[in-house]
Structures are given as structure tokens and as C-alpha cells.
Design an enzyme around this catalytic site. Structure first.
Site, mmCIF file in Angstrom:
data_model
loop_
_atom_site.group_PDB
_atom_site.id
_atom_site.type_symbol
_atom_site.label_atom_id
_atom_site.label_comp_id
_atom_site.label_asym_id
_atom_site.label_seq_id
_atom_site.Cartn_x
_atom_site.Cartn_y
_atom_site.Cartn_z
ATOM 1 C CG HIS A 9 -1.858 1.185 1.208
ATOM 2 N ND1 HIS A 9 -1.477 2.425 1.688
ATOM 3 C CD2 HIS A 9 -3.103 1.323 0.746
ATOM 4 C CE1 HIS A 9 -2.482 3.268 1.520
ATOM 5 N NE2 HIS A 9 -3.485 2.631 0.963
ATOM 6 C CG LEU A 70 -1.902 -9.139 6.365
ATOM 7 C CD1 LEU A 70 -1.832 -9.028 7.878
ATOM 8 C CD2 LEU A 70 -1.597 -10.563 5.923
ATOM 9 N N GLY A 73 -9.231 -5.766 -0.515
ATOM 10 C CA GLY A 73 -10.324 -4.880 -0.888
ATOM 11 C C GLY A 73 -10.057 -4.250 -2.236
ATOM 12 C CG HIS A 75 -5.939 -0.231 -1.835
ATOM 13 N ND1 HIS A 75 -6.340 0.878 -2.531
ATOM 14 C CD2 HIS A 75 -5.864 0.154 -0.530
ATOM 15 C CE1 HIS A 75 -6.493 1.893 -1.695
ATOM 16 N NE2 HIS A 75 -6.220 1.481 -0.485
#
Lengths: 120, 120
Positions: A9, A70, A73, A75
Site C-alpha cells: 500500500h 492482508l 479490498g 486496492h
């Protein structure tokens, strides 16, 4: 030449990246012939396009991207596939494969459960 | 009674939580006598306070919190310790321990490197 990108991220906090960089260091130690780069969706560099371009310039013909998420979603399910579509157009001779997000790997799920059950 | 909380970032996207919930299900299957809950920093419920209160009401005297973060930034280093300080004041008879973030676990780092090196 095969290469690996760990795609996370990203964060403004430089300490945030240490665990992902530790995975890259471990890969480099285990398989020194396979170039490995970290790349980030936002807030820090390099982004995926820059990491892929650098590996392609260095001679990579096949890049395997491991999404370091983990939670899976938007992203991992939308942003990353869109970036990869663009990169496939930009690098038509490059094979670009995206693995399932690391958090979906059953062995990783089992190990996280084992870690949670270890007494402190 | 000992209990476990898996503490993740949270997301509006309900699919985001599936990997963390898979870890909880694996813990429940491995150690059915140990209650396990997922809790989230933001964007979905329950939050940590609600999960801890529910476990305390159910008789937990010791709760081990595993931060489900691969990147270790402000959320793991600042937000979580602050939440835990508040909860220790609110539940003085409860032992509340926070493990290192799961991404910092050397066995997890090694397994993620191994996964990245597996051919697709």
C-alpha cells in the site's frame, strides 16, 4: 530474466516499509539471481510503473507481482489490476503475472493462526 | 480464561475482512477452547473496545492482541498502544497483552519470501 515485485500500500512513515523490505531482503538472500523490488500504490516510491520499467530496462522478461495485502479490498481487487493492464500495454514484450494477495495464501493464514496462539 | 483478538485496519469493503476472518476461523478450529474475535481500527465493526468488552463479559481474564499489519506505521506503533492504554484503565482486572505486528514475525517474513519465489 525473471524478476519479482512486492507490491504494498505505502505510507508516509519510512518505518512502515521495513517488514516488506525484510521480505525483499530475504528473497535476495535466498535467490540472488532473481531481481526483487518493492513498489507502492501511494504515499511512497517507487510506484509499480517505475519498478517495472527499471526491471525491464535491466533485462527482465517476466515479472511476478506479489500483492502484500492482508485485507483484500479495492486496492488489491481493482487498483492493482488496472495498473497491471496499463503496464501490459506499455511493455508488450514483458510477461507480467499477478499472484493472489499474500493474505489469501492458505499457508500464510495457517501461520498467522499459529502465531496468534503462541503465548507471549 | 485466555482469549485472542486479531486487530486489523478495517475497510468499508466487506470482502476486505475475509483473510483476517479466515485466520480467526483457523484459530477457532485449532483451539476451540480459546475465544477469538476480530476487531478493527476504523471503517468497520467491532472496534477494539467493543471486542474486549464482549470478551471480558464472557469471562476473559487475559486477552492477547495480534496486530494484523504487514506494514508497521502509525496505526501499529501509536494508535493501537493508545487504545490499549485506555482499555487497561477501563478493565483493571483484565490482562491485555499486545504482540508485535504479524508482519514483523521472522517466520512470516520467511514464508512471504517463499511464496514470492513460487512459480505461478
Amino acid at each position: 530474466m525473471h524478476a519479482i515485485v512486492l507490491f504494498g500500500h505505502g505510507s508516509r512513515d519510512p518505518l512502515w516499509r521495513l517488514p516488506i523490505e525484510a521480505v525483499a531482503a530475504r528473497i535476495a538472500a535466498t535467490a540472488p539471481h532473481i531481481p526483487v523490488r518493492c513498489a507502492y500504490l501511494e504515499l511512497c516510491t517507487p510506484d509499480l510503473a517505475a519498478a517495472v520499467a527499471e526491471l525491464a530496462r535491466a533485462g527482465a522478461t517476466s515479472i511476478q507481482v506479489l500483492p502484500m495485502f492482508l485485507g483484500v479490498g479495492r486496492h488489491a481487487r481493482e487498483d492493482l489490476p488496472e495498473l497491471v493492464r496499463d503496464l501490459r500495454e506499455r511493455h508488450p514484450d514483458l510477461r507480467l503475472d499477478v499472484m493472489p494477495a499474500v493474505g489469501e495464501n492458505p499457508r500464510l493464514v495457517a501461520l498467522m493462526a499459529e502465531i496468534a496462539l503462541q503465548p507471549l
